[in-house]
Design a protein around this motif. Structure first.
Motif, PDB file in Angstrom:
ATOM      1  N   TRP A  34       0.850  -1.202   0.000  1.00 25.27           N
ATOM      2  CA  TRP A  34       0.000   0.000   0.000  1.00 25.27           C
ATOM      3  C   TRP A  34       0.878   1.242   0.000  1.00 25.27           C
ATOM      4  CZ3 TRP A  34      -4.977   1.376  -0.585  1.00 25.27           C
ATOM      5  CH2 TRP A  34      -5.375   2.637  -0.138  1.00 25.27           C
ATOM      6  N   ASN A  35       0.587   2.144  -0.907  1.00 27.76           N
ATOM      7  CA  ASN A  35       1.293   3.413  -0.992  1.00 27.76           C
ATOM      8  C   ASN A  35       0.248   4.514  -1.008  1.00 27.76           C
ATOM      9  OD1 ASN A  35       2.346   5.817  -2.605  1.00 27.76           O
ATOM     10  ND2 ASN A  35       4.243   4.665  -2.278  1.00 27.76           N
ATOM     11  N   LYS A  36       0.228   5.339   0.040  1.00 30.04           N
ATOM     12  CA  LYS A  36      -0.837   6.330   0.158  1.00 30.04           C
ATOM     13  C   LYS A  36      -0.846   7.318  -1.007  1.00 30.04           C
ATOM     14  CE  LYS A  36      -2.989   9.610   3.323  1.00 30.04           C
ATOM     15  NZ  LYS A  36      -2.937  10.262   4.663  1.00 30.04           N
ATOM     16  N   ALA A  37       0.342   7.776  -1.429  1.00 31.07           N
ATOM     17  CA  ALA A  37       0.398   8.723  -2.545  1.00 31.07           C
ATOM     18  C   ALA A  37      -0.173   8.097  -3.809  1.00 31.07           C
ATOM     19  CB  ALA A  37       1.842   9.168  -2.770  1.00 31.07           C
ATOM     20  N   HIS A  38       0.152   6.822  -4.031  1.00 30.20           N
ATOM     21  CA  HIS A  38      -0.388   6.115  -5.187  1.00 30.20           C
ATOM     22  C   HIS A  38      -1.904   5.946  -5.058  1.00 30.20           C
ATOM     23  CE1 HIS A  38      -0.134   2.322  -7.958  1.00 30.20           C
ATOM     24  NE2 HIS A  38      -0.599   3.378  -8.601  1.00 30.20           N
ATOM     25  N   ALA A  39      -2.344   5.631  -3.836  1.00 30.15           N
ATOM     26  CA  ALA A  39      -3.775   5.459  -3.599  1.00 30.15           C
ATOM     27  C   ALA A  39      -4.540   6.760  -3.834  1.00 30.15           C
ATOM     28  CB  ALA A  39      -4.009   4.964  -2.168  1.00 30.15           C
ATOM     29  N   GLN A  40      -3.960   7.889  -3.438  1.00 29.11           N
ATOM     30  CA  GLN A  40      -4.618   9.180  -3.644  1.00 29.11           C
ATOM     31  C   GLN A  40      -4.804   9.487  -5.121  1.00 29.11           C
ATOM     32  OE1 GLN A  40      -1.864  11.467  -1.243  1.00 29.11           O
ATOM     33  NE2 GLN A  40      -3.395  11.764   0.367  1.00 29.11           N
ATOM     34  N   LYS A  41      -3.878   9.003  -5.962  1.00 26.84           N
ATOM     35  CA  LYS A  41      -4.016   9.186  -7.409  1.00 26.84           C
ATOM     36  C   LYS A  41      -5.054   8.227  -7.987  1.00 26.84           C
ATOM     37  CE  LYS A  41       0.733  10.795  -8.131  1.00 26.84           C
ATOM     38  NZ  LYS A  41       2.031  10.512  -8.799  1.00 26.84           N
ATOM     39  N   THR A  42      -5.106   7.029  -7.412  1.00 30.70           N
ATOM     40  CA  THR A  42      -6.075   6.029  -7.883  1.00 30.70           C
ATOM     41  C   THR A  42      -7.493   6.361  -7.436  1.00 30.70           C
ATOM     42  OG1 THR A  42      -4.331   4.351  -7.712  1.00 30.70           O
ATOM     43  CG2 THR A  42      -6.596   3.555  -7.930  1.00 30.70           C
ATOM     44  N   PHE A  43      -7.606   6.915  -6.229  1.00 32.75           N
ATOM     45  CA  PHE A  43      -8.910   7.294  -5.668  1.00 32.75           C
ATOM     46  C   PHE A  43      -8.914   8.801  -5.390  1.00 32.75           C
ATOM     47  CE2 PHE A  43      -8.305   2.843  -4.573  1.00 32.75           C
ATOM     48  CZ  PHE A  43      -9.528   2.279  -4.882  1.00 32.75           C
ATOM     49  N   PRO A  44      -8.898   9.629  -6.421  1.00 34.95           N
ATOM     50  CA  PRO A  44      -8.815  11.082  -6.208  1.00 34.95           C
ATOM     51  C   PRO A  44     -10.036  11.625  -5.468  1.00 34.95           C
ATOM     52  CG  PRO A  44      -9.376  10.599  -8.490  1.00 34.95           C
ATOM     53  CD  PRO A  44      -8.997   9.294  -7.859  1.00 34.95           C
ATOM     54  N   GLY A  45      -9.763  12.558  -4.560  1.00 32.06           N
ATOM     55  CA  GLY A  45     -10.854  13.208  -3.840  1.00 32.06           C
ATOM     56  C   GLY A  45     -11.325  12.482  -2.600  1.00 32.06           C
ATOM     57  N   CYS A  46     -10.716  11.340  -2.252  1.00 35.43           N
ATOM     58  CA  CYS A  46     -11.157  10.578  -1.079  1.00 35.43           C
ATOM     59  C   CYS A  46     -10.561  11.164   0.197  1.00 35.43           C
ATOM     60  CB  CYS A  46     -10.742   9.109  -1.206  1.00 35.43           C
ATOM     61  SG  CYS A  46     -11.656   8.217  -2.474  1.00 35.43           S
ATOM     62  N   SER A  47     -11.323  11.115   1.268  1.00 38.16           N
ATOM     63  CA  SER A  47     -10.860  11.614   2.562  1.00 38.16           C
ATOM     64  C   SER A  47      -9.875  10.632   3.180  1.00 38.16           C
ATOM     65  CB  SER A  47     -12.047  11.808   3.507  1.00 38.16           C
ATOM     66  OG  SER A  47     -12.605  10.539   3.850  1.00 38.16           O
ATOM     67  N   ASP A  48      -9.150  11.093   4.199  1.00 34.14           N
ATOM     68  CA  ASP A  48      -8.232  10.200   4.918  1.00 34.14           C
ATOM     69  C   ASP A  48      -8.997   9.056   5.578  1.00 34.14           C
ATOM     70  OD1 ASP A  48      -6.030  11.655   4.177  1.00 34.14           O
ATOM     71  OD2 ASP A  48      -5.848  12.749   6.068  1.00 34.14           O
ATOM     72  N   LYS A  49     -10.224   9.329   6.030  1.00 33.41           N
ATOM     73  CA  LYS A  49     -11.050   8.291   6.649  1.00 33.41           C
ATOM     74  C   LYS A  49     -11.305   7.154   5.659  1.00 33.41           C
ATOM     75  CE  LYS A  49     -15.378   9.281   7.112  1.00 33.41           C
ATOM     76  NZ  LYS A  49     -16.616   9.914   7.638  1.00 33.41           N
ATOM     77  N   LEU A  50     -11.670   7.508   4.430  1.00 34.35           N
ATOM     78  CA  LEU A  50     -11.930   6.485   3.426  1.00 34.35           C
ATOM     79  C   LEU A  50     -10.631   5.788   3.020  1.00 34.35           C
ATOM     80  CD1 LEU A  50     -13.653   4.924   1.489  1.00 34.35           C
ATOM     81  CD2 LEU A  50     -13.679   6.880  -0.064  1.00 34.35           C
ATOM     82  N   LEU A  51      -9.543   6.533   2.889  1.00 32.48           N
ATOM     83  CA  LEU A  51      -8.268   5.919   2.512  1.00 32.48           C
ATOM     84  C   LEU A  51      -7.797   4.924   3.580  1.00 32.48           C
ATOM     85  CD1 LEU A  51      -6.367   8.978   0.998  1.00 32.48           C
ATOM     86  CD2 LEU A  51      -7.215   6.977  -0.234  1.00 32.48           C
ATOM     87  N   SER A  52      -8.092   5.204   4.845  1.00 34.52           N
ATOM     88  CA  SER A  52      -7.734   4.257   5.908  1.00 34.52           C
ATOM     89  C   SER A  52      -8.496   2.944   5.729  1.00 34.52           C
ATOM     90  CB  SER A  52      -8.041   4.857   7.281  1.00 34.52           C
ATOM     91  OG  SER A  52      -7.223   5.972   7.540  1.00 34.52           O
ATOM     92  N   TYR A  53      -9.772   3.052   5.397  1.00 36.80           N
ATOM     93  CA  TYR A  53     -10.570   1.847   5.142  1.00 36.80           C
ATOM     94  C   TYR A  53     -10.039   1.100   3.922  1.00 36.80           C
ATOM     95  CZ  TYR A  53     -14.476  -0.955   3.370  1.00 36.80           C
ATOM     96  OH  TYR A  53     -15.245  -1.968   2.875  1.00 36.80           O
ATOM     97  N   LEU A  54      -9.731   1.831   2.847  1.00 39.92           N
ATOM     98  CA  LEU A  54      -9.220   1.197   1.631  1.00 39.92           C
ATOM     99  C   LEU A  54      -7.882   0.518   1.896  1.00 39.92           C
ATOM    100  CD1 LEU A  54     -10.065   3.935  -1.036  1.00 39.92           C
ATOM    101  CD2 LEU A  54     -11.360   1.870  -0.468  1.00 39.92           C
ATOM    102  N   SER A  55      -7.050   1.127   2.725  1.00 37.59           N
ATOM    103  CA  SER A  55      -5.773   0.514   3.084  1.00 37.59           C
ATOM    104  C   SER A  55      -5.989  -0.818   3.782  1.00 37.59           C
ATOM    105  CB  SER A  55      -4.977   1.465   3.989  1.00 37.59           C
ATOM    106  OG  SER A  55      -3.815   0.840   4.495  1.00 37.59           O
TER     107      SER A  55
END
Length: 322
Positions: free
Chosen positions: A262-283
């Motif tokens: 898991w790479n947060k910067a990569h995830a932010q590009k894959t899921f643009p506009g998502c909050s940190d709360k959602l990114l934590s769940y996706l991680s």
């Protein structure tokens, strides 16, 4: 976030305290905020408790938003705030109301989708959601007992400190015993074999289809227990579309282009506009951390639903072999 927020008494609590009467002034009402932003408010974990055992958020601004959040649903925070350490009502009430917040946002922003789902939610639930969405004070007051009953049910599940019984005290769902070891070998590399077959009702009242094992695996990785939703066809279809269609497709892209970690910067590009709360769940989902995904799921799911609607996956890619 844990079941109960630990409040620390601050030395200057008395100087920052706001009286109960003041907390009912207009500046703490929902009308002072954008409702759609207010519905996403979360309590902090840095509040404090005063000498009267009344609880406050860390800053006056945060506390005002929390009060306004309750007001939007027709609840007076002052009624529930006292004695947090022995009576965790404010946090449990917030958790209960969050369960309505996603539908309120849907009602306001995706009326067509809400019209499809409203009957599935039940008339009392739908009436309350629509009253909150309109901020119709009289209607909210009329339908608020439905939400109050849900809150009381949640309180009844907890011990005096607000903690839920350990999950291990309950029988795990059937698929947990099937996948608790195998899930560690699961990788987000083969979603495209799934054909999105229709769920058919069985004699037991549950819904299944010929790709049941595939569905259960992906749902379980995302914190969903088939045993919990087996009789809810609409939820099953939603979980399949999001966990296999949206997340399966996006996580496959991440694995191909960024490797298995898991790479947060990569995830932010894959899921643009998502909050940190959602990114934590996706991680948690991406890492197959099932228990973490289950704990984070409910808070993140409304945002994920909205993101998936705005970013539909290409269904023509699915239905392949292998």
């Amino acid at each position: 976030m844990s079941n109960v927020i630990e409040f620390k008494k601050k030395p200057d609590a008395a100087s920052r305290q706001v009286s109960s009467n003041a907390l009912r002034e207009e500046q703490y009402k929902a009308g002072y905020y954008n409702l759609e932003v207010l519905l996403e408010y979360e309590p902090t974990d840095t509040g404090y408790i005063d000498e009267n055992l009344e609880t406050y958020e860390a800053t006056p601004e945060d506390h005002a938003k929390l009060l306004a959040f309750f007001d939007a649903f027709g609840f007076d925070y002052v009624t529930y705030q006292a004695g947090y350490r022995t009576n965790p009502q404010p946090f449990v009430l917030w958790q209960t109301l969050v369960g309505f917040a996603g539908d309120v946002l849907m009602c306001r922003k995706q009326a067509g989708t809400w019209n499809i789902l409203r009957n599935k939610r039940g008339s009392e639930h739908a009436s309350y959601v629509e009253a909150v969405a309109r901020q119709d004070v009289d209607a909210i007051k009329r339908h608020r007992p439905f939400a109050e009953a849900k809150f009381r049910e949640e309180m009844a599940k907890r011990d005096p400190n607000g903690n839920l019984p350990p999950q291990r005290s309950e029988h795990p769902p059937a698929e947990a015993t099937m996948f608790e070891r195998g899930i560690q070998n699961f990788r987000w590399q083969s979603p495209f074999s799934y054909t999105f077959p229709a769920f058919e009702k069985t004699g037991s009242g549950e819904y299944r289809h010929e790709a049941h094992d595939v569905f259960v695996t992906y749902a379980y990785a995302c914190g969903w227990s088939y045993a919990d939703i087996a009789r809810d066809k609409m939820r099953l279809e939603e979980v399949a579309n999001i966990c296999i269609g949206t997340l399966g497709y996006k996580f496959y892209q991440m694995q191909v282009t960024g490797g298995g970690r898991w790479n947060k910067a990569h995830a932010q590009k894959t899921f643009p506009g998502c909050s940190d709360k959602l990114l934590s769940y996706l991680s948690a989902c991406y890492g197959r951390r099932v228990e973490s995904a289950r704990k984070l799921r409910d808070a993140a799911w409304p945002e994920l639903q909205d993101w998936a609607r705005r970013n539909p996956f290409d269904r023509s890619l699915f239905g392949r072999r292998g």
